[in-house]
Design a protein around this motif. Structure first.
Motif, PDB file in Angstrom:
ATOM      1  N   TRP A  36       0.851  -1.185   0.000  1.00 59.36           N
ATOM      2  CA  TRP A  36       0.000   0.000   0.000  1.00 59.36           C
ATOM      3  C   TRP A  36       0.891   1.242   0.000  1.00 59.36           C
ATOM      4  CZ3 TRP A  36      -5.166   0.006  -0.731  1.00 59.36           C
ATOM      5  CH2 TRP A  36      -5.870  -1.183  -0.508  1.00 59.36           C
ATOM      6  N   PHE A  37       0.517   2.189  -0.817  1.00 63.59           N
ATOM      7  CA  PHE A  37       1.206   3.471  -0.927  1.00 63.59           C
ATOM      8  C   PHE A  37       0.162   4.575  -0.859  1.00 63.59           C
ATOM      9  CE2 PHE A  37       5.482   2.155  -2.313  1.00 63.59           C
ATOM     10  CZ  PHE A  37       5.245   0.818  -2.587  1.00 63.59           C
ATOM     11  N   ARG A  38       0.633   5.786  -0.640  1.00 66.27           N
ATOM     12  CA  ARG A  38      -0.284   6.921  -0.669  1.00 66.27           C
ATOM     13  C   ARG A  38       0.425   8.144  -1.225  1.00 66.27           C
ATOM     14  NH1 ARG A  38      -1.001   7.978   5.878  1.00 66.27           N
ATOM     15  NH2 ARG A  38       1.095   8.851   6.264  1.00 66.27           N
ATOM     16  N   GLN A  39      -0.374   9.038  -1.766  1.00 62.14           N
ATOM     17  CA  GLN A  39       0.162  10.290  -2.297  1.00 62.14           C
ATOM     18  C   GLN A  39      -0.780  11.416  -1.937  1.00 62.14           C
ATOM     19  OE1 GLN A  39       1.055  10.342  -6.505  1.00 62.14           O
ATOM     20  NE2 GLN A  39       2.532  11.993  -6.205  1.00 62.14           N
ATOM     21  N   ALA A  40      -0.257  12.350  -1.169  1.00 62.90           N
ATOM     22  CA  ALA A  40      -1.021  13.532  -0.792  1.00 62.90           C
ATOM     23  C   ALA A  40      -0.764  14.634  -1.817  1.00 62.90           C
ATOM     24  CB  ALA A  40      -0.607  13.991   0.598  1.00 62.90           C
ATOM     25  N   PRO A  41      -1.661  15.597  -1.941  1.00 68.17           N
ATOM     26  CA  PRO A  41      -1.478  16.684  -2.912  1.00 68.17           C
ATOM     27  C   PRO A  41      -0.156  17.395  -2.699  1.00 68.17           C
ATOM     28  CG  PRO A  41      -3.690  16.718  -2.024  1.00 68.17           C
ATOM     29  CD  PRO A  41      -2.941  15.701  -1.228  1.00 68.17           C
ATOM     30  N   GLY A  42       0.595  17.543  -3.773  1.00 72.63           N
ATOM     31  CA  GLY A  42       1.848  18.267  -3.704  1.00 72.63           C
ATOM     32  C   GLY A  42       2.994  17.491  -3.094  1.00 72.63           C
ATOM     33  N   GLU A  89      -3.475  14.295   8.474  1.00 72.35           N
ATOM     34  CA  GLU A  89      -2.288  14.087   7.636  1.00 72.35           C
ATOM     35  C   GLU A  89      -2.288  12.748   6.908  1.00 72.35           C
ATOM     36  OE1 GLU A  89      -2.373  14.976  10.892  1.00 72.35           O
ATOM     37  OE2 GLU A  89      -0.704  14.054  12.004  1.00 72.35           O
ATOM     38  N   ASP A  90      -3.259  11.889   7.187  1.00 79.23           N
ATOM     39  CA  ASP A  90      -3.412  10.646   6.428  1.00 79.23           C
ATOM     40  C   ASP A  90      -4.188  10.870   5.130  1.00 79.23           C
ATOM     41  OD1 ASP A  90      -3.946   8.994   9.547  1.00 79.23           O
ATOM     42  OD2 ASP A  90      -2.114   8.936   8.332  1.00 79.23           O
ATOM     43  N   THR A  91      -4.703  12.061   4.943  1.00 82.11           N
ATOM     44  CA  THR A  91      -5.444  12.376   3.725  1.00 82.11           C
ATOM     45  C   THR A  91      -4.549  12.203   2.504  1.00 82.11           C
ATOM     46  OG1 THR A  91      -6.953  13.895   4.840  1.00 82.11           O
ATOM     47  CG2 THR A  91      -6.635  14.203   2.456  1.00 82.11           C
ATOM     48  N   ALA A  92      -4.991  11.386   1.564  1.00 81.86           N
ATOM     49  CA  ALA A  92      -4.196  11.078   0.379  1.00 81.86           C
ATOM     50  C   ALA A  92      -4.994  10.161  -0.534  1.00 81.86           C
ATOM     51  CB  ALA A  92      -2.891  10.390   0.765  1.00 81.86           C
TER      52      ALA A  92
END
Length: 121
Positions: A36-42, A89-92
């Motif tokens: 699992w990976f994540r990417q937040a805006p910017g 901060e988990d938003t992504a």
């Protein structure tokens, strides 16, 4: 070949929980390590966690240790990410991925399209 489809994202309040699912096509799901990976805006995409072929080994990023848990059901060709005590901060966008083995020689060969997780404060 694997096709990966994530689901389960959504909007949740600070401190809440979500469970993401990633369904894989193909009969070789159990031969892949799932991640699992994540990417937040910017921001750049970052590793969240992974789980070995049988589920006996799991690794997590420090930022999610103790809050997130990976699991898999090889009979259902599905990997899960249980996310508890969510923070803004988990938003992504969260992605699942698959690779054949550990080690720098092995790349994450297959990726899902991603599912949005938004944690409101």
């Amino acid at each position: 070949q694997l096709q990966l489809v994530e689901s389960g994202g959504g909007l949740v309040q600070d401190g809440g929980s979500l469970r993401l699912s990633c369904a894989a096509s193909g009969r070789t799901f159990s031969t892949y390590i799932m991640g699992w990976f994540r990417q937040a805006p910017g921001k750049e995409r970052e590793f969240v966690g992974d789980i070995s072929w049988s589920g006996s080994t799991r690794n997590y990023a420090d930022s999610v240790k103790g809050r997130f848990t990976t699991s898999r059901d090889n009979a259902k060709n599905t990997v899960y990410l249980q996310m508890n005590s969510l923070k803004p901060e988990d938003t992504a966008v969260y992605y699942c991925a698959a690779k054949k083995s550990y080690g720098s020689r092995y790349e994450w060969d297959y990726w899902g399209q991603g599912t949005q997780v938004t944690v409101s404060s």
